[in-house]
Design a protein around this motif. Structure first.
Motif: not given
Length: 361
Positions: A49, A56, A61, A64, A69, A72, A258, A261, A265
């Motif tokens: 991510a 973010s 963070r 995700v 993910c 991040v 970017v 997500i 997510p």
């Protein structure tokens, strides 16, 4: 979390060292280790991510990471402000023990500011990402972001300074855009590789290319074929299918999302739209960590755009404070809280019965 931030504020700019009470970073969270391992052991690219201005932050963070993910990024932090202003430090960076693997993205235009920044923040992150691609004009006027694409010697000197001081104990990445003349891009990546960069992220657009124009995967593939360090592809990843297709075409080691997500997510977990479980988890994180109202609202608006009718999205976006927005959710949905039975298990929105019928008219 506040203890960690207080400690960052106390660190000396001249000789910043991690407090002995801070746990060492787990090598399993080393971004370079993760990128290499995903390809070798799991046969897939690392799922990443990317950094997003304002969006973010810590709650997103953590969100995700519930959906496959691996790495991040934080939003970009300006090194000059961070090292000089404790208010900037407290507002720009928050973290906790769950925030791993995390790369802090930094905007810097000289070796001195970058080294001071790394000195202060390295105990609390798993990697440093040097932004060489942000096309925002205000940032470029300050000599950071995409302005660095015309300064390969400067970028190389910053990378070299960090690696000479920290060696393998810290991972440093450069996130770049491509040049109009791809020979410049090749010269750039060769130079930063020579000076010790650990991996390179390539956004397949120039600093002037609009996001409506497809990313240039041939350029990313060329970079991958040119360097020996891992390469991450960035641009137009909106689904798990996209991630695998991008990786297969370019041969890269990781794929960064970017815009994709932000809207969903859970893309790396294979969902084609935001599952309701992600909405409930995000609400829990945003209220637990105290994310500002407008940022919370924007996240929810992005996440829910494809899962509820537009008229309801408009209603939600017209709420003016956190309490009103919570009331709006509770009026329309059976929004479960952490600790409730079946919290964060639903895939489709859990409409209240009276509203469900109207929503499908």
């Amino acid at each position: 979390m506040s203890d960690i931030m207080d400690e960052i504020s106390r660190l000396s700019l001249k000789d910043a060292k991690p407090n002995m009470t801070i746990s060492p970073r787990n090598p399993d969270h080393n971004p370079l280790h993760l990128i290499k391992n995903m390809k070798l052991k799991h046969g897939r690219p690392a799922f990443i991510a990317g950094p997003m201005v304002r969006y973010s932050k810590l709650p997103f963070r953590e969100l995700v990471r519930n959906f496959n993910c691996d790495i991040v990024y934080t939003p970009m932090i300006l090194a000059r402000e961070f090292v000089r202003n404790d208010v900037a430090r407290l507002s720009d960076f928050t973290t906790n023990d769950k925030d791993r693997s995390v790369i802090v993205q930094v905007g810097a235009s000289n070796v001195e500011d970058l080294l001071k920044f790394v000195d202060m923040i390295y105990p609390y992150v798993d990697g440093i990402g040097l932004n060489c691609g942000c096309p925002i004009k205000e940032q470029m006027r300050e000599g950071i972001g995409a302005a660095l694409m015309s300064e390969p010697e400067l970028v190389s000197s910053m990378v070299k300074a960090v690696k000479e001081k920290y060696g393998d104990s810290i991972v440093i990445e450069t996130k770049i855009r491509i040049h109009n003349d791809l020979n410049e891009t090749i010269n750039f990546v060769k130079m930063v590789e020579k000076n010790g960069v650990d991996f390179i992220t390539v956004h397949g657009r120039t600093k002037n290319t609009r996001s409506s124009i497809p990313a240039n995967y041939d350029a990313i593939k060329l970079v991958k074929e040119t360097v020996n360090v891992p390469v991450v592809a960035n641009g137009d990843c909106f689904s798990l299918k996209d991630a695998f297709e991008i990786a297969e075409y370019t041969g890269v080691d990781g794929v960064m999302a970017v815009r994709g997500i932000l809207a969903n997510p859970a893309i790396f977990a294979g969902f084609d739209k935001t599952p309701w479980s992600a909405v409930e988890i995000f609400w829990d994180l945003a209220t637990s960590y105290g994310l500002p109202f407008r940022i919370t609202q924007h996240h929810l608006s992005q996440m829910m755009e494809k899962i509820i009718p537009r008229k309801y999205l408009k209603e939600m976006n017209e709420t003016n404070n956190m309490i009103d927005m919570i009331d709006w959710f509770d009026s329309n949905f059976n929004l479960k809280r952490a600790g409730d039975e079946n919290f964060a298990t639903a895939i489709e929105p859990t409409w209240k019965q009276s509203r469900e019928e109207m929503a499908h008219i």
